[in-house]
Design a protein around this motif. Structure first.
Motif, PDB file in Angstrom:
ATOM      1  N   LYS A  73      16.693  24.760  36.954  1.00 61.85           N
ATOM      2  CA  LYS A  73      16.238  24.953  35.748  1.00 61.85           C
ATOM      3  C   LYS A  73      17.034  24.400  34.641  1.00 61.85           C
ATOM      4  CE  LYS A  73      12.546  26.967  37.052  1.00 61.85           C
ATOM      5  NZ  LYS A  73      11.171  25.907  36.620  1.00 61.85           N
ATOM      6  N   LEU A  77      16.546  21.502  31.555  1.00 62.02           N
ATOM      7  CA  LEU A  77      16.610  21.585  30.277  1.00 62.02           C
ATOM      8  C   LEU A  77      17.407  20.414  29.875  1.00 62.02           C
ATOM      9  CD1 LEU A  77      17.382  25.423  30.268  1.00 62.02           C
ATOM     10  CD2 LEU A  77      15.618  24.204  29.403  1.00 62.02           C
ATOM     11  N   SER A  78      18.653  19.899  30.574  1.00 63.39           N
ATOM     12  CA  SER A  78      19.482  18.764  30.127  1.00 63.39           C
ATOM     13  C   SER A  78      18.610  17.567  30.267  1.00 63.39           C
ATOM     14  CB  SER A  78      20.622  18.725  31.415  1.00 63.39           C
ATOM     15  OG  SER A  78      21.300  17.665  30.717  1.00 63.39           O
ATOM     16  N   ASN A  80      15.521  17.178  29.320  1.00 65.48           N
ATOM     17  CA  ASN A  80      14.822  17.137  28.153  1.00 65.48           C
ATOM     18  C   ASN A  80      15.302  16.345  27.228  1.00 65.48           C
ATOM     19  OD1 ASN A  80      12.087  18.656  28.014  1.00 65.48           O
ATOM     20  ND2 ASN A  80      13.519  19.966  29.391  1.00 65.48           N
TER      21      ASN A  80
END
Length: 385
Positions: A73, A77-78, A80
């Motif tokens: 996860k 997130l990175s 994105n």
């Protein structure tokens, strides 16, 4: 009448506006079709994803992104920050695990996929011969619109051809959670401008411990699942038993035959039925019966296959060959301490060992004995070489 016309105009306007909204919505999405995970140099997790980005002005648009983090996860997130498209997992088709990472265990990574409600349980899993990043960033000679879709179709067509066991997320989770059953996943390789399946990864629970070649899977798969018309296999039989039946016009020097010479046979349209029965004694003993109906599609020597005694000889020698290779592979599985066939589950059922632990089965499995019986019936013949 005027009211009806007005109503139709309103409905038409709403549908057109809805279509515009939908197009803009799709254009803003980055649909993940493949994910890959590796262990990075600093012991973090490296995640690689393949995106499908919808663009009505162009054909399928592919983008590959990679990032490092401590968790899947965190990597997501990175990633994105590297795209102007919203990342979504609903179209995920395949997840790939680097060889080194798979050897240390992947249950925590697979569990993440299972917990994502947008991901279906029929997603395929695979192991990379090197790293997952190598596979997902490889430049293929023949261009494909999306590498994730290509890899999914590569695995799918081999599953449908009964050349491999379906490596789904659901099967992996079921096997790793069962005492006496281990998973098998395909190994993906990149070479000569293409991506292919170069072998199979045998797991002990969630750890990759042994690689087998493509040609050995038939003998393992044949006692895991039944074949149903699509399966095929090539076998190399000793030529000696057929020496007196080979036409002399093509083989004038058979008297000087090399002992290592072989006659090669291709069987296809295979239908098989297998039964595994565990003995009731404490030491694990198993009787395996495999019945095969198949077409003799090709043979490399000229035999009079219209003669019943020659057909019986082919059936006898091929049955012996298949039995020998099943026994060889079972021994290999025992030495590697992996049980993809599910002997442990059968033993547990027959002896009512509801409390049998994986450690107990591992100790019993290495000393298990097997009696294999193979019956081959050639239903018709095809071409000869």
């Amino acid at each position: 009448m005027k009211k009806r016309c007005l109503l139709l105009l309103i409905l038409l306007a709403v549908s057109l506006l809805g279509g515009c909204v939908e197009n803009k919505y799709l254009e803003s999405l980055g649909m993940i079709t493949a994910v890959g995970y590796d262990e990075s140099d600093n012991n973090e997790l490296q995640g690689t994803i393949v995106l499908y980005q919808f663009n009505p002005a162009m054909q399928d648009v592919e983008k590959v992104l990679s990032s490092q983090a401590n968790t899947t996860k965190g990597a997501r997130l990175s990633l994105n920050f590297d795209t102007d498209h919203k990342l979504v997992s609903g179209q995920l088709r395949i997840a790939i695990y680097g060889r080194e990472l798979a050897g240390k265990g992947i249950s925590h990574l697979v569990d993440t996929l299972e917990r994502d409600s947008s991901i279906g349980n029929m997603v395929y899993l695979a192991v990379s011969d090197t790293t997952a990043e190598d596979i997902l960033t490889y430049e293929m000679t023949e261009k494909h619109s999306n590498k994730g879709t290509y890899l999914y179709n590569l695995v799918k067509q081999n599953v449908e051809s009964e050349l491999l066991i379906a490596p789904t997320l659901q099967e992996f989770i079921t096997d790793t959670g069962s005492v006496g059953k281990d998973p098998i996943l395909p190994i993906l390789s990149a070479s000569e401008g293409t991506l292919n399946i170069k072998g199979f990864a045998l797991f002990h629970k969630d750890r990759f411990v042994k690689e087998i070649k493509n040609e050995d899977l038939f003998y393992i798969r044949s006692i895991i699942e039944n074949y149903n018309t699509a399966g095929s296999v090539e076998v190399g039989l000793p030529l000696e038993p057929f020496k007196s039946h080979i036409s002399r016009d093509d083989n004038s020097n058979r008297e000087e035959m090399n002992e290592e010479e072989k006659i090669f046979i291709v069987l296809d349209s295979i239908k098989s039925d297998h039964h595994i029965k565990a003995g009731k004694q404490k030491k694990p003993t198993f009787t395996i019966k495999l019945k095969i109906d198949a077409r003799l599609h090709e043979i490399t020597e000229k035999l009079k296959l219209s003669e019943p005694k020659i057909m019986k000889l082919v059936e006898k020698e091929t049955s012996k060959y298949i039995k020998k290779n099943i026994m060889k592979n079972i021994k290999m599985l025992q030495e590697a301490k992996v049980d993809p066939i599910g002997f442990g589950m059968e033993y547990k059922t027959v002896r009512n060992h509801g409390s049998l632990t994986q450690e107990e089965w591992d100790n019993l499995y290495k000393d298990a004995t097997f009696d294999v019986k193979v019956e081959l019936n050639l239903i018709r013949t095809g071409v000869t070489d």
